[in-house]
Every structure is written in structure tokens, then in C-alpha cells.
Design a protein around this motif. Structure first.
Motif, mmCIF file in Angstrom:
data_model
loop_
_atom_site.group_PDB
_atom_site.id
_atom_site.type_symbol
_atom_site.label_atom_id
_atom_site.label_comp_id
_atom_site.label_asym_id
_atom_site.label_seq_id
_atom_site.Cartn_x
_atom_site.Cartn_y
_atom_site.Cartn_z
ATOM 1 N N THR A 36 0.426 -1.460 0.192
ATOM 2 C CA THR A 36 0.399 -0.215 -0.135
ATOM 3 C C THR A 36 1.257 1.121 0.028
ATOM 4 O O THR A 36 1.793 1.141 0.730
ATOM 5 C CB THR A 36 -0.937 -0.662 0.894
ATOM 6 N N ASP A 37 0.413 2.125 -0.793
ATOM 7 C CA ASP A 37 0.995 3.981 -1.180
ATOM 8 C C ASP A 37 1.103 4.245 0.424
ATOM 9 O O ASP A 37 1.568 5.194 1.172
ATOM 10 C CB ASP A 37 0.391 4.291 -2.359
ATOM 11 N N LEU A 38 -0.440 4.211 1.026
ATOM 12 C CA LEU A 38 -0.656 5.495 2.006
ATOM 13 C C LEU A 38 -1.523 4.680 3.212
ATOM 14 O O LEU A 38 -2.411 3.885 2.486
ATOM 15 C CB LEU A 38 -1.622 7.027 1.397
ATOM 16 N N ILE A 39 -1.259 4.507 4.634
ATOM 17 C CA ILE A 39 -2.076 3.327 5.255
ATOM 18 C C ILE A 39 -2.664 4.991 6.364
ATOM 19 O O ILE A 39 -1.924 5.490 6.240
ATOM 20 C CB ILE A 39 -1.153 2.858 5.483
ATOM 21 N N ILE A 40 -4.333 5.234 6.163
ATOM 22 C CA ILE A 40 -4.303 6.054 7.344
ATOM 23 C C ILE A 40 -5.259 4.848 8.061
ATOM 24 O O ILE A 40 -6.264 3.990 7.991
ATOM 25 C CB ILE A 40 -5.978 6.628 6.782
ATOM 26 N N GLU A 41 -5.232 5.366 9.309
ATOM 27 C CA GLU A 41 -5.370 4.415 10.798
ATOM 28 C C GLU A 41 -6.748 5.336 11.586
ATOM 29 O O GLU A 41 -6.903 6.345 11.394
ATOM 30 C CB GLU A 41 -4.949 4.809 11.407
ATOM 31 N N ALA A 42 -7.703 4.754 11.542
ATOM 32 C CA ALA A 42 -8.536 5.010 11.883
ATOM 33 C C ALA A 42 -9.653 4.511 13.151
ATOM 34 O O ALA A 42 -10.984 4.061 12.910
ATOM 35 C CB ALA A 42 -9.680 5.451 11.178
ATOM 36 N N VAL A 43 -8.539 3.556 13.706
ATOM 37 C CA VAL A 43 -9.535 3.016 15.497
ATOM 38 C C VAL A 43 -9.466 4.062 16.289
ATOM 39 O O VAL A 43 -9.706 5.293 16.070
ATOM 40 C CB VAL A 43 -7.940 1.780 15.442
ATOM 41 N N PHE A 44 -9.971 2.741 17.475
ATOM 42 C CA PHE A 44 -10.830 4.223 19.086
ATOM 43 C C PHE A 44 -9.688 4.539 19.043
ATOM 44 O O PHE A 44 -8.221 4.964 18.855
ATOM 45 C CB PHE A 44 -10.579 2.692 19.549
ATOM 46 N N GLU A 45 -9.883 5.883 19.202
ATOM 47 C CA GLU A 45 -9.297 7.360 19.634
ATOM 48 C C GLU A 45 -8.765 6.959 21.155
ATOM 49 O O GLU A 45 -9.031 7.968 22.165
ATOM 50 C CB GLU A 45 -10.112 8.427 20.006
ATOM 51 N N ASP A 46 -6.952 6.079 21.296
ATOM 52 C CA ASP A 46 -6.878 5.459 22.713
ATOM 53 C C ASP A 46 -5.711 5.651 21.573
ATOM 54 O O ASP A 46 -5.143 5.272 20.745
ATOM 55 C CB ASP A 46 -7.174 4.642 23.050
ATOM 56 N N ARG A 47 -4.399 5.979 22.860
ATOM 57 C CA ARG A 47 -2.566 6.076 22.281
ATOM 58 C C ARG A 47 -2.455 5.028 21.902
ATOM 59 O O ARG A 47 -1.556 4.455 21.131
ATOM 60 C CB ARG A 47 -2.199 7.639 22.902
ATOM 61 N N ASP A 48 -2.599 4.066 23.044
ATOM 62 C CA ASP A 48 -2.147 2.666 22.966
ATOM 63 C C ASP A 48 -2.897 1.964 21.432
ATOM 64 O O ASP A 48 -2.131 0.999 21.203
ATOM 65 C CB ASP A 48 -2.011 1.831 24.478
ATOM 66 N N ILE A 49 -4.278 1.642 21.714
ATOM 67 C CA ILE A 49 -4.868 0.998 20.306
ATOM 68 C C ILE A 49 -4.171 1.668 19.269
ATOM 69 O O ILE A 49 -3.260 0.567 18.087
ATOM 70 C CB ILE A 49 -5.912 1.637 20.827
ATOM 71 N N LYS A 50 -3.917 2.906 19.230
ATOM 72 C CA LYS A 50 -3.395 3.299 18.249
ATOM 73 C C LYS A 50 -1.771 2.603 17.348
ATOM 74 O O LYS A 50 -1.248 2.365 16.650
ATOM 75 C CB LYS A 50 -3.368 4.513 17.535
ATOM 76 N N GLY A 51 -1.422 2.823 18.829
ATOM 77 C CA GLY A 51 -0.068 2.215 18.460
ATOM 78 C C GLY A 51 0.180 0.646 18.042
ATOM 79 O O GLY A 51 1.387 0.180 17.349
ATOM 80 N N ALA A 52 -0.748 0.358 18.757
ATOM 81 C CA ALA A 52 -0.317 -1.452 18.930
ATOM 82 C C ALA A 52 -0.901 -1.615 17.087
ATOM 83 O O ALA A 52 -0.257 -2.488 16.600
ATOM 84 C CB ALA A 52 -1.410 -2.342 19.136
ATOM 85 N N VAL A 53 -1.827 -1.359 15.679
ATOM 86 C CA VAL A 53 -1.746 -1.008 15.087
ATOM 87 C C VAL A 53 -0.044 -0.698 14.371
ATOM 88 O O VAL A 53 -0.516 -1.120 13.172
ATOM 89 C CB VAL A 53 -3.140 -0.743 14.392
ATOM 90 N N TYR A 54 0.279 0.289 14.418
ATOM 91 C CA TYR A 54 1.158 0.662 13.225
ATOM 92 C C TYR A 54 2.738 -0.424 12.752
ATOM 93 O O TYR A 54 3.162 0.064 12.173
ATOM 94 C CB TYR A 54 2.106 1.934 14.110
ATOM 95 N N LYS A 55 2.275 -1.347 13.736
ATOM 96 C CA LYS A 55 3.487 -2.414 12.988
ATOM 97 C C LYS A 55 3.002 -2.730 11.959
ATOM 98 O O LYS A 55 3.393 -3.071 11.322
ATOM 99 C CB LYS A 55 3.615 -3.055 14.529
ATOM 100 N N ASP A 56 1.856 -3.650 12.112
ATOM 101 C CA ASP A 56 1.114 -4.309 10.891
ATOM 102 C C ASP A 56 1.011 -3.144 10.071
ATOM 103 O O ASP A 56 1.202 -3.071 8.537
ATOM 104 C CB ASP A 56 -0.817 -4.416 11.153
ATOM 105 N N ALA A 57 1.009 -1.515 9.736
ATOM 106 C CA ALA A 57 0.620 -0.476 9.170
ATOM 107 C C ALA A 57 2.862 -0.892 8.424
ATOM 108 O O ALA A 57 2.121 -1.022 7.240
ATOM 109 C CB ALA A 57 0.141 0.222 9.838
#
Length: 723
Positions: A396-417
Motif C-alpha cells: 500500500t502507498d498510504l495507510i490511514i489508521e482510523a481505530v479507537f481514539e486511544d494512544r495505546d490502541i493506535k500504537g498497537a496497529v502501527y506495526k502491521d501498518a
């Protein structure tokens, strides 16, 4: 003639092809009116001319209307109502000359015809329209705080009848070819430009009279006119009451109604003067100036190019969206509609599939409305690939993370991104409140990380906040702006700060309402004053929609982050806590400030016990001012602190993102509209009464004055720029 290319065939049919140089679309410039005036004289004096076909020589459309930049320049120069009326009369007299020149003229409308462009066509004796899906016609001047000033109110009402014409004038509706034909604005539809010109020529060869129906003695407007017309009560009296109740801050609808009422009771030439009088009052007013400026700013923002450094913006062919909730589903749907392949990732395959189904339902509705073919709808939905497997993000050229507004939850998905991003790709967060700098901590390439804050519902909301973190590179900003433009969104650049811009300012709106509630101001007074001020949703009602438990979490997050006291919302927190303690969290729990039932909603009776009414209630105007001015003041602080770069960003963000009343021009333009000194005086008065949050910080006020002067100085540079 430089704007009209003319020719005459052997049968005596003159062809006028309009091609206004220096503009992507044809616009009504002074040069065009001069050329049109000469062309009319030429055909009127030439006995060999049997009739005229008026069409466009541009592939972009027939006529986009007035030169909006010219209008803004006149307004910025202090145009008076008398000067505005004279300008309308001068332009309108040329169109009146066209329809009374004695030669039949047919408009072969081969593209977009809006505003003055449609007024030009209405002055012709017949209209033939190209039946292409991307073509629209209409008179949208009301959206700029104006009315059609070249005869549009008079000709449309005389042609269609007042009842059919008023909705088109008051709402600024754009009609597709089929609706334009069914309404009676155009007489013929054709599928190709060749057939369009052939039909126009055929009509002229039949020898029609070069006279308008309303210039024939005894002509009666369909359905009647004046106070004795059968429809008069509902067309004028009832509609006037509705307009004053709903749009009291917008003078254009009432002016349109008055121009039609008065103008249709007299001869056409007198009606045109009446229309011009009302046009002058509008174009010389502040509301129209604000709306025109906002229109141009939105167009410029869509075209804004941050790649001045030579960076070629990323061409996103494959977009990743993480999180298939309402925001993620909306982003995926909009991107697919822009021709981008989308990988939609969620922890649940069922949730990802529901998001694709959401897109399918919305596209099916477009098919039902005739806005899209079934094949096109299927193609768009097929571009969305729902999955629960992070491997699907690969490439993917660009990834937009749109998960729950929680810093820990967002950080957890960045590895896959990060694992799925193509080399040189960009990672973006759809966060509305969390610091981009803090979210970027631990990322290997923080300069390729950025905030892209969309608004719900994504399909309808035009704004995207592009939020640059401390390490975000200019190239990444350019990439985000390019994607926003491709999605047909209006981007504004915001620098990392608590709440960014829109969330920070929006909180002041709902918090001020809660503060007044705590002071004992009637909740009905608060809500009604907001409606009267022009807010699309009053503050207590909108807080119920976004929920009071979310407000509690945001306040607690600010406390945990150790933010300054001004970000802790102390004047609203007691109300948030009281409502949470009673389980009244908003619509989702069946009740917050309002009680929700199957029949509708009403203010909760228990508010009077929880927040007793003060014996003395403030004036509605002061309540409205507090709701308006607290947002304007916070915007000024954002400007002074460098959260936003300019007035345009503040105004676009406040109007398009959080519903600040458009008549003001935006949160910062409001200060200029009421006058800086008057604004400061009112804020000082409110600070004495409500607290230091209204204190007009000298740095913020100076930033507003400096920016206003900068805007005045750059106007000549922008003159002539295409809208």
C-alpha cells in the motif's frame, strides 16, 4: 472581438462561440459584455442574418457565471448598494438588448451553465441542452449571499411561474439535463454536440419570432402574480415567515422573494430595475462579502500545492485503511469512488465486510436517484477489499489508521501498518485529539507520519485537517494534500497542538453552552439562540450526538497528559461529571440533555432540578454572541500560537468542519465582520461576567489585526485568478 468568435453560414444562421481568454471556464467579464453588445448590433443591422446560435467554444462548459474574483474585488473596494445596482443594470441591459434585438437567438448549452451563464441562456429565445451526466444548470447565487442580478429572478418566474421558480432561486438548486427539461427551463435535449447544433439550426430555419413570451401583449405569468394569485399566501407570506425563522442572518432569500413578488407585478423593464435594487443591497453587504470570500478560499484550498520544493506528490494507487468503523468505512468508500483500490483491515472479517456493505448501500441509493449507473456502482464497491489479515496491506502507498481514539490502541496497529507500506509510503492517523508528535514516538520514520482528520459522515463532510507533527516532512504534507484533493476534500494545514484546530474550537462551543447551563441560563434559550445565530445544530443537542462519556474521556486524557489548565475545560467539567453520574450520556443511552423517544426528542425536564434557572435571564443576543465569540477568540489564539497559519485556514476549518455559521465567513472573519474594537469590548464584558476565558489576549488580537492587513495587501495579487 476577443471573447466571442462569430461566423455566418449560407442559410443566414450566425454562430457565436464564447471563449473568454485567460479562464479555464467561460465567465462573464466586462470584455464579454462589450463583445456581446457589439455582436448584437452586428446581427440586428444585418438583414442576411436569420437567427443566432449561442454556444461555448470551450470544452469545459457553456458559462460558469460571473467572475467571482471581480465580485470580491469590488466588495473589498467598498462597493455601495447604489454602485452594485448600477453594475447589475449595466450588465442586465445587454441581455435585455439580446432578447429584444428582433432576431431569434437559441442557446446551444454544451456544458455547465450556472448563475450568470444560465441567465444568459434565459435571455435567449430557446434553449437546447446537451444531455450529458456531468452537466448541471442552475442559479446558485443565493449560496454566495446574492440573487441573480442579470434578470434571472424575472425571467425564470415569468417562464415557469412563480411557484416552480422560487425553490430554484431560493435553494440554488443545480439540475441535471433530465430535470432541467422536465422543469421547462430547456426545451430540447440532445446526446451529442453535433446534434445539439443541428437541433438549434433546425429551430432557427423554421422561422421563429425573435420575441420573448413576456414581451407579447397580454402575456400572463403561469399561475398568476401579485397578492391575489391563488398561490400568493403560500409562495410569499408563509415562505417569508419560514425564511425569517430559519435564515434570519442571511438577507439573500428574503431579497429574492421580494424581487419576485414586486417585479412580476410590473413590466419586464421595471422588474429588472427592482431586481437590480435588491442585488445592490446584497452585493454591498458584509454577508455576501463573507460568503464570496469563503467560496474562493475553498476552491483555492482544493488546488493548494505544497510541493513547491520540487517533490512530486505521491500517486496513491493502493490505499490502506485500518479500522472498519464509521470513519474507516467512510474513508474507504470515498477513496474507492475516486478510483483508488482500498484494503480495509479490521480485527474482525465480519466488521470489514459490513463496511463494504455500507459502501454498497450508499452506491445503490445513487443508482436509484439516477446519479450513477449500476456498472459504475459495482466497480466502486469492488475496489474495496475487506480483510482481517494484516498481510493484505502489503504494497500500500498510504495507510490511514482510523481505530479507537486511544494512544495505546493506535500504537498497537502501527506495526502491521509499517510492514504493509510500500517503500516511500506514508502512514496517517485519523485522530481528532491525540498529539501527532506523541503518536510518532517509536516510529522508524516519523517524518513520513502525519494526521489526516476526516469528519463524519465522510461522504458528505468536505473538510480534512492535515496535521503536521514536529518531525513531519514537507514532502509528507504535500502527499497528504494531494490525496485530499484527489478525494475531492478541502484540506487545511494545522500544526500539532492539543485538540489541533477544529476539535479545540468545537470544544469551546459546547463547553460555553454547558457553562451557561451551570450559570442558570435556560437550556431552551441556549438552543434557540444558537439556531438564530445560524448554527446548524445547537450545542446541547450536538453534545448529545457526540456523547458525554466521550467528553469525560477527553478531559481525563488532557489531565493525564498534564496539559495547561486552559485545556482542562474546568468551566464545563462539572456539567459533564453530573450528566455522566446520572447515566445520561446522550442519544446512545436514550437521553442526555435531551430525552429521545420514538416520536422525536425534547429537552430533559430534569435539567431544571440539576441546574436551577437563574431569576434573571440574559438577552438572546448575548447568548448567541457568547457562543460565537468564544470560538472566534479561540481561533485568534490558535493563529497567534501558530496552530494555524492564516485566516483562510481558520475560516474554512470552522465553517466546513464544525458548523460555524457561514454568514460570518468563518470564526476569524467574524471578528472583522463585527469590527475588532467592538469584538474586544464585548469579550471584555463577557470576561467580567463569565470568567477569564473571554479575556481578549493582546497577542491574539494583534495576530488578527496583522492577518487582516496581510489579506488586504494580497487581494490585488489574486485579482483575475480563476475560481
Amino acid at each position: 472581438m476577443t471573447t466571442i468568435h462569430t461566423s455566418l453560414d449560407e442559410a443566414g444562421i450566425a454562430l457565436w462561440q464564447v471563449d473568454v481568454p485567460g479562464h479555464a471556464f467561460n465567465v462573464l467579464t466586462p470584455e464579454f459584455f462589450e463583445d456581446l453588445d457589439r455582436a448584437i448590433d452586428d446581427v440586428a443591422a444585418n438583414p442576411a442574418v436569420r437567427g443566432v446560435i449561442l454556444t461555448s467554444g470551450k470544452a469545459s462548459g457553456f458559462m460558469a457565471g460571473a467572475d467571482v474574483e471581480q465580485i470580491l474585488d469590488m466588495q473589498a473596494g467598498g462597493l455601495t448598494p447604489a454602485q452594485g445596482a448600477a453594475w447589475a443594470i449595466a450588465n442586465g441591459s445587454v441581455l435585455r438588448k439580446l432578447e429584444t434585438c428582433g432576431k431569434p437567438v437559441v442557446a446551444a448549452i454544451n456544458g455547465l451553465a450556472l448563475g450568470g451563464g444560465l441567465e444568459l441562456a434565459l435571455a435567449c429565445h430557446r434553449r437546447v441542452l446537451l444531455a450529458r451526466a456531468d452537466i448541471a444548470i442552475g442559479l446558485p447565487e443565493v449560496t454566495l449571499g446574492l440573487l441573480p442580478g442579470a434578470g434571472g429572478t424575472q425571467r425564470l418566474a415569468r417562464m415557469l411561474g412563480i411557484e416552480k421558480a422560487l425553490p430554484l432561486l431560493l435553494e440554488g438548486r443545480r439540475l441535471d439535463p433530465a430535470k432541467a427539461h422536465a422543469t421547462g427551463i430547456v426545451e430540447d435535449l440532445e446526446d451529442s454536440e453535433e446534434a445539439l447544433l443541428a437541433r438549434a439550426r433546425e429551430w432557427l430555419l423554421a422561422g421563429p419570432a425573435g420575441v420573448q413570451p413576456w414581451d407579447v401583449k397580454g402575456y400572463q405569468i403561469p399561475g398568476g402574480a401579485g397578492p391575489l394569485a391563488p398561490h400568493a399566501a403560500r409562495s410569499f407570506q408563509a415562505r417569508a415567515s419560514q425564511l425569517r425563522a430559519r435564515q434570519g442572518r442571511y438577507p439573500a432569500p428574503i431579497a429574492i422573494l421580494s424581487a419576485v413578488y414586486e417585479g412580476t407585478q410590473v413590466a419586464m423593464d421595471v422588474g429588472l430595475k427592482i431586481e437590480a435594487k435588491y442585488f445592490g443591497t446584497l452585493i454591498g453587504g458584509k454577508v455576501s462579502g463573507n460568503l464570496v470570500r469563503a467560496f474562493l478560499r475553498q476552491n483555492r484550498a482544493r488546488k493548494r500545492d505544497l510541493a513547491a520544493s520540487g517533490h512530486e506528490p505521491l500517486e496513491v494507487g493502493r490505499l490502506g485503511v485500518i479500522g472498519a468503523g464509521m470513519m474507516g468505512a467512510g474513508i474507504a468508500n470515498v477513496a474507492a469512488g475516486a478510483g483508488i483500490d482500498v484494503v480495509l483491515l479490521d480485527t474482525s472479517a465480519e466488521a470489514a465486510q459490513r463496511a463494504q456493505d455500507h459502501a454498497a448501500r450508499l452506491r445503490a441509493k445513487e443508482v436509484e436517484r439516477g446519479q450513477r449507473s449500476e456498472e459504475s456502482a459495482r466497480e466502486i464497491v469492488a475496489r474495496i477489499r475487506p480483510t482481517a489479515d494484516p498481510a493484505g496491506l502489503s504494497g500500500t502507498d498510504l495507510i490511514i489508521e482510523a481505530v479507537f481514539e486511544d494512544r495505546d490502541i493506535k500504537g498497537a496497529v502501527y506495526k502491521d501498518a509499517l510492514a504493509g507500506l510500500a517503500p516511500g509510503g506514508v502512514l496517517a492517523s485519523n485522530t481528532s485529539t491525540l498529539s501527532i508528535g506523541s503518536l510518532a514516538q517509536g516510529l522508524p520514520d516519523p517524518y513520513r507520519f502525519i494526521g489526516m482528520h476526516f469528519f463524519s459522515p465522510v461522504e458528505r463532510m468536505p473538510l480534512v485537517e492535515i496535521i503536521a507533527g514536529p518531525e513531519t516532512s514537507p514532502a509528507t504534507m504535500a502527499d497528504a494534500f494531494a490525496l485530499a484533493g484527489r478525494l475531492r476534500k478541502t484540506p487545511i494545514l494545522v500544526h500539532d497542538s492539543p485538540g489541533f484546530y477544529t476539535s479545540r474550537v468545537f470544544c469551546t462551543y459546547i463547553d460555553e453552552a454547558m457553562a451557561m447551563l451551570r450559570e442558570g441560563v435556560s437550556p431552551a434559550l441556549i438552543e434557540n439562540a444558537a439556531r438564530e445565530a445560524g448554527f446548524p445544530a445547537p450545542p446541547l443537542a450536538v453534545t448529545d450526538e457526540v456523547s458525554l462519556d466521550l467528553q469525560k474521556r477527553v478531559i481525563e486524557q488532557a489531565q493525564r497528559d498534564g496539559l495547561d489548565a486552559r485545556f482542562l475545560r474546568a468551566h464545563a467539567e462539572p456539567v459533564v461529571e453530573a450528566m455522566n453520574a446520572r447515566g445520561r450520556l446522550g442519544r446512545k443511552t436514550g437521553g442526555g440533555f435531551y430525552t429521545f423517544t420514538d416520536e422525536g426528542k425534547h429537552l430533559w425536564e430534569g435539567l431544571a432540578d440539576l441546574f436551577p434557572l437563574a431569576e434573571s435571564q440574559p438577552a438572546a443576543d448575548d447568548v448567541a454572541k457568547r457562543l460565537l465569540y468564544i470560538q472566534a477568540l479561540e481561533s485568534a489564539r490558535c493563529l497567534a500560537e501558530g496552530v494555524i497559519d492564516d485566516e483562510a485556514s481558520a475560516d474554512l476549518g470552522s465553517v466546513l468542519g464544525i458548523g460555524f455559521p457561514a454568514w460570518t465567513g468563518g470564526a476569524l472573519s467574524l471578528i472583522s465582520t463585527v469590527g475588532v474594537d467592538a469584538f474586544v469590548a464585548d469579550c471584555t464584558r463577557f470576561a467580567d461576567r463569565a470568567g477569564p476565558r473571554f479575556h481578549p489576549d493582546p497577542a491574539a488580537i494583534e495576530a488578527v489585526r496583522t492577518e487582516a492587513e496581510r489579506v488586504r495587501q494580497v487581494r490585488p495579487v489574486l485579482a483575475g485568478e480563476d475560481a
